[in-house]
Design a protein around this motif. Structure first.
Motif, PDB file in Angstrom:
ATOM      1  N   LEU A  83     -44.862  66.313  62.760  1.00 56.54           N
ATOM      2  CA  LEU A  83     -45.146  64.853  63.766  1.00 56.54           C
ATOM      3  C   LEU A  83     -43.774  65.325  64.307  1.00 56.54           C
ATOM      4  CD1 LEU A  83     -47.613  62.599  64.164  1.00 56.54           C
ATOM      5  CD2 LEU A  83     -45.526  61.664  62.617  1.00 56.54           C
ATOM      6  N   GLY A  84     -42.593  65.589  63.969  1.00 53.97           N
ATOM      7  CA  GLY A  84     -41.545  65.256  64.674  1.00 53.97           C
ATOM      8  C   GLY A  84     -40.956  66.042  65.581  1.00 53.97           C
ATOM      9  N   ASN A  85     -41.260  67.564  64.858  1.00 53.15           N
ATOM     10  CA  ASN A  85     -41.940  67.911  66.770  1.00 53.15           C
ATOM     11  C   ASN A  85     -42.385  68.553  67.560  1.00 53.15           C
ATOM     12  OD1 ASN A  85     -39.436  69.006  65.229  1.00 53.15           O
ATOM     13  ND2 ASN A  85     -40.030  70.909  63.911  1.00 53.15           N
ATOM     14  N   LEU A  86     -44.211  67.216  67.186  1.00 53.08           N
ATOM     15  CA  LEU A  86     -44.869  67.484  67.769  1.00 53.08           C
ATOM     16  C   LEU A  86     -44.811  66.258  68.924  1.00 53.08           C
ATOM     17  CD1 LEU A  86     -47.731  67.886  68.673  1.00 53.08           C
ATOM     18  CD2 LEU A  86     -48.046  66.066  66.942  1.00 53.08           C
ATOM     19  N   LEU A  87     -43.713  64.983  68.121  1.00 53.62           N
ATOM     20  CA  LEU A  87     -43.146  64.275  68.822  1.00 53.62           C
ATOM     21  C   LEU A  87     -42.389  64.362  69.816  1.00 53.62           C
ATOM     22  CD1 LEU A  87     -44.610  61.576  67.077  1.00 53.62           C
ATOM     23  CD2 LEU A  87     -45.862  62.624  68.903  1.00 53.62           C
ATOM     24  N   SER A  88     -41.351  65.452  69.418  1.00 53.91           N
ATOM     25  CA  SER A  88     -39.921  65.726  70.021  1.00 53.91           C
ATOM     26  C   SER A  88     -39.336  64.517  69.692  1.00 53.91           C
ATOM     27  CB  SER A  88     -40.364  65.175  71.991  1.00 53.91           C
ATOM     28  OG  SER A  88     -41.302  66.973  72.212  1.00 53.91           O
ATOM     29  N   ILE A  89     -39.403  64.592  68.544  1.00 57.79           N
ATOM     30  CA  ILE A  89     -38.323  63.325  68.181  1.00 57.79           C
ATOM     31  C   ILE A  89     -36.567  64.409  67.500  1.00 57.79           C
ATOM     32  CG2 ILE A  89     -37.465  62.427  65.675  1.00 57.79           C
ATOM     33  CD1 ILE A  89     -40.599  61.646  65.562  1.00 57.79           C
ATOM     34  N   LYS A  90     -35.405  63.721  67.658  1.00 58.18           N
ATOM     35  CA  LYS A  90     -34.173  64.360  68.556  1.00 58.18           C
ATOM     36  C   LYS A  90     -33.740  63.345  66.783  1.00 58.18           C
ATOM     37  CE  LYS A  90     -35.403  66.601  70.968  1.00 58.18           C
ATOM     38  NZ  LYS A  90     -37.020  67.538  71.345  1.00 58.18           N
ATOM     39  N   PRO A  91     -33.630  64.106  65.880  1.00 59.40           N
ATOM     40  CA  PRO A  91     -32.511  63.324  64.590  1.00 59.40           C
ATOM     41  C   PRO A  91     -31.553  63.135  64.788  1.00 59.40           C
ATOM     42  CG  PRO A  91     -33.950  64.799  63.223  1.00 59.40           C
ATOM     43  CD  PRO A  91     -34.146  64.952  64.830  1.00 59.40           C
ATOM     44  N   MET A  92     -30.625  62.161  64.447  1.00 64.17           N
ATOM     45  CA  MET A  92     -29.408  61.636  65.552  1.00 64.17           C
ATOM     46  C   MET A  92     -28.263  61.243  63.407  1.00 64.17           C
ATOM     47  SD  MET A  92     -29.262  59.398  68.702  1.00 64.17           S
ATOM     48  CE  MET A  92     -28.015  60.499  68.989  1.00 64.17           C
ATOM     49  N   LEU A  93     -27.729  61.460  63.114  1.00 62.56           N
ATOM     50  CA  LEU A  93     -26.688  61.628  61.869  1.00 62.56           C
ATOM     51  C   LEU A  93     -25.488  61.387  62.240  1.00 62.56           C
ATOM     52  CD1 LEU A  93     -28.078  65.616  60.807  1.00 62.56           C
ATOM     53  CD2 LEU A  93     -29.588  62.471  60.575  1.00 62.56           C
TER      54      LEU A  93
ATOM     55  N   GLY B 290     -18.828  57.367  53.016  1.00 64.40           N
ATOM     56  CA  GLY B 290     -19.095  58.423  52.033  1.00 64.40           C
ATOM     57  C   GLY B 290     -20.209  58.909  52.545  1.00 64.40           C
ATOM     58  N   TYR B 291     -22.116  58.824  52.877  1.00 63.38           N
ATOM     59  CA  TYR B 291     -22.710  59.015  53.520  1.00 63.38           C
ATOM     60  C   TYR B 291     -23.899  59.341  54.833  1.00 63.38           C
ATOM     61  CZ  TYR B 291     -23.146  56.786  48.379  1.00 63.38           C
ATOM     62  OH  TYR B 291     -23.126  57.008  46.941  1.00 63.38           O
ATOM     63  N   LEU B 292     -24.362  60.325  54.403  1.00 64.23           N
ATOM     64  CA  LEU B 292     -24.514  61.437  56.239  1.00 64.23           C
ATOM     65  C   LEU B 292     -26.199  60.471  56.216  1.00 64.23           C
ATOM     66  CD1 LEU B 292     -25.059  63.098  57.538  1.00 64.23           C
ATOM     67  CD2 LEU B 292     -26.231  64.914  56.750  1.00 64.23           C
ATOM     68  N   ASN B 293     -26.520  59.969  56.879  1.00 62.72           N
ATOM     69  CA  ASN B 293     -27.353  59.002  57.391  1.00 62.72           C
ATOM     70  C   ASN B 293     -28.191  59.276  58.859  1.00 62.72           C
ATOM     71  OD1 ASN B 293     -27.428  56.854  54.280  1.00 62.72           O
ATOM     72  ND2 ASN B 293     -25.802  56.142  55.858  1.00 62.72           N
ATOM     73  N   VAL B 294     -29.397  58.911  58.375  1.00 61.00           N
ATOM     74  CA  VAL B 294     -30.594  58.811  60.010  1.00 61.00           C
ATOM     75  C   VAL B 294     -29.933  57.551  60.400  1.00 61.00           C
ATOM     76  CG1 VAL B 294     -32.456  59.117  61.621  1.00 61.00           C
ATOM     77  CG2 VAL B 294     -32.115  60.621  59.449  1.00 61.00           C
ATOM     78  N   TRP B 295     -28.950  58.335  61.454  1.00 58.83           N
ATOM     79  CA  TRP B 295     -28.506  56.448  62.570  1.00 58.83           C
ATOM     80  C   TRP B 295     -29.559  56.181  63.413  1.00 58.83           C
ATOM     81  CZ3 TRP B 295     -25.979  57.371  67.151  1.00 58.83           C
ATOM     82  CH2 TRP B 295     -25.621  55.978  68.795  1.00 58.83           C
ATOM     83  N   LYS B 296     -29.782  57.045  64.283  1.00 60.24           N
ATOM     84  CA  LYS B 296     -31.516  56.868  64.843  1.00 60.24           C
ATOM     85  C   LYS B 296     -32.052  57.642  65.091  1.00 60.24           C
ATOM     86  CE  LYS B 296     -29.120  53.324  68.583  1.00 60.24           C
ATOM     87  NZ  LYS B 296     -28.766  53.340  69.806  1.00 60.24           N
ATOM     88  N   LYS B 297     -33.183  57.915  66.082  1.00 58.31           N
ATOM     89  CA  LYS B 297     -34.423  59.362  66.014  1.00 58.31           C
ATOM     90  C   LYS B 297     -34.431  58.900  67.726  1.00 58.31           C
ATOM     91  CE  LYS B 297     -36.277  59.433  61.226  1.00 58.31           C
ATOM     92  NZ  LYS B 297     -37.154  58.921  60.613  1.00 58.31           N
ATOM     93  N   SER B 298     -34.545  59.452  68.691  1.00 53.11           N
ATOM     94  CA  SER B 298     -33.762  59.757  69.732  1.00 53.11           C
ATOM     95  C   SER B 298     -35.885  60.470  70.127  1.00 53.11           C
ATOM     96  CB  SER B 298     -33.389  60.424  70.516  1.00 53.11           C
ATOM     97  OG  SER B 298     -33.832  60.662  71.948  1.00 53.11           O
ATOM     98  N   MET B 299     -36.669  60.130  71.029  1.00 48.08           N
ATOM     99  CA  MET B 299     -37.275  61.075  71.166  1.00 48.08           C
ATOM    100  C   MET B 299     -37.762  61.499  72.894  1.00 48.08           C
ATOM    101  SD  MET B 299     -41.601  59.682  71.268  1.00 48.08           S
ATOM    102  CE  MET B 299     -41.560  58.438  68.886  1.00 48.08           C
TER     103      MET B 299
END
Length: 305
Positions: free
Chosen positions: A186-196, A201-210
């Protein structure tokens, strides 16, 4: 002559030139691909890793250095009478950090008293987020500060480091077991680019750019420019996994502030970082002066009174 040595692991993503400049020794972590295990940075780099992956369909897996690896790495300096300061990948980002306490106990068991000269600093980060902490400690060593002062500077710098990354797609995140096949599709279909981002001290998803990757890069660049008044202007890193064209794009977009930055270092991510995010991943990493941020917030609050 200073009696302190500064050590780290290969997730620091420093170039050989910067490793030499800041007098840092590096222990490689491990990458296994196509049923063969390599030492990161020394036996394999990201270019070779991606080539093997493309040719064989094998996905890289990473592993920490062994207890014996760490022991051998530390003991040569400790037996030479050095104070050893180690700062590698953050406590909550790898099992590496917890293994260090086992190593410290082993040093004490085999050489009573020597473990008191082994200092562990939690970078709370990865990639060149670690390096920013290392460089600040390296500067302190060069200034002749005591090992306690060096460690204090490391511990004070770590929570101030901002590490943000853009990932071009979910393929490597999926292959690494960090998202489901449905989410990847779904993410690749919608061209979602994860922003980490690394927070506390923890790695999190900050935003999801489409949309386009440059749109995601612009969001990351805008965040950097927004924070720029409070950014430590001495060091800024642009670190990427074979994303030279994206590094060029970022440089062009921050060109108007570049002359205010003393050192902009561009480095390439090693296999450990690349194997989790994939080709084209890129980040901007820098230190934020929290004191300046607090002053700015206080001024805004006063205006609102």
């Amino acid at each position: 002559m200073n009696n302190i040595v500064l050590l780290t692991d290969s997730t620091c993503d420093l170039t050989p030139e910067l490793i030499e400049k800041y007098n840092i020794d590096v222990i490689p972590l491990y990458v296994t691909i196509d049923n063969k295990t390599y030492k990161d940075m020394t036996e394999i780099d990201s270019t070779k890793m991606y080539k093997i992956s493309e040719e064989t369909g094998s996905h890289p897996k990473t592993s920490t250095a062994s207890i014996q690896d760490f022991y051998d790495f530390f003991i040569k300096y400790l037996k030479d009478g050095k104070d050893v300061v180690y700062c590698g990948i953050g406590e909550h980002l790898s099992s590496n950090y917890q293994n260090l306490f086992i190593v410290k106990d082993l040093v004490e068991e085999k050489h009573p008293g020597l473990s008191s000269h082994l200092y562990l600093v939690d970078s709370m980060n990865l990639s060149t987020g670690i390096s920013l902490v290392l460089i600040k400690m390296s500067e302190a060593i060069s200034e002749g500060k005591s090992v306690e002062e060096v460690v204090k500077i490391g511990n004070e710098t770590a929570p101030k480091v901002h590490a943000g990354f853009c990932v071009p797609n979910l393929t490597y995140i999926y292959k690494g077991g960090r998202c489901s096949n449905a989410a990847r599709f779904l993410g690749n279909l919608l061209s979602i680019k994860p922003m980490l981002t690394v927070e506390n001290g923890y790695l999190n998803v900050w935003k999801k750019s489409m949309g386009s990757y440059k749109k995601a890069l612009k969001i990351m660049i805008d965040e950097f420019l927004k924070q720029f008044p409070n950014v430590d202007k001495k060091y800024v890193f642009i670190t990427h996994s074979l994303g030279d064209q994206y590094a060029t794009y970022i440089r062009s977009k921050i060109e108007h502030v570049s002359d205010k930055i003393e050192n902009i270092y561009e480095t390439k991510a090693g296999c450990v970082i690349s194997s989790h995010c994939g080709m084209g991943t890129i980040g901007i990493l820098y230190i934020v002066d929290e004191a300046q941020q607090k002053k700015k917030r206080r001024r805004k609050n006063k205006k609102g009174e």
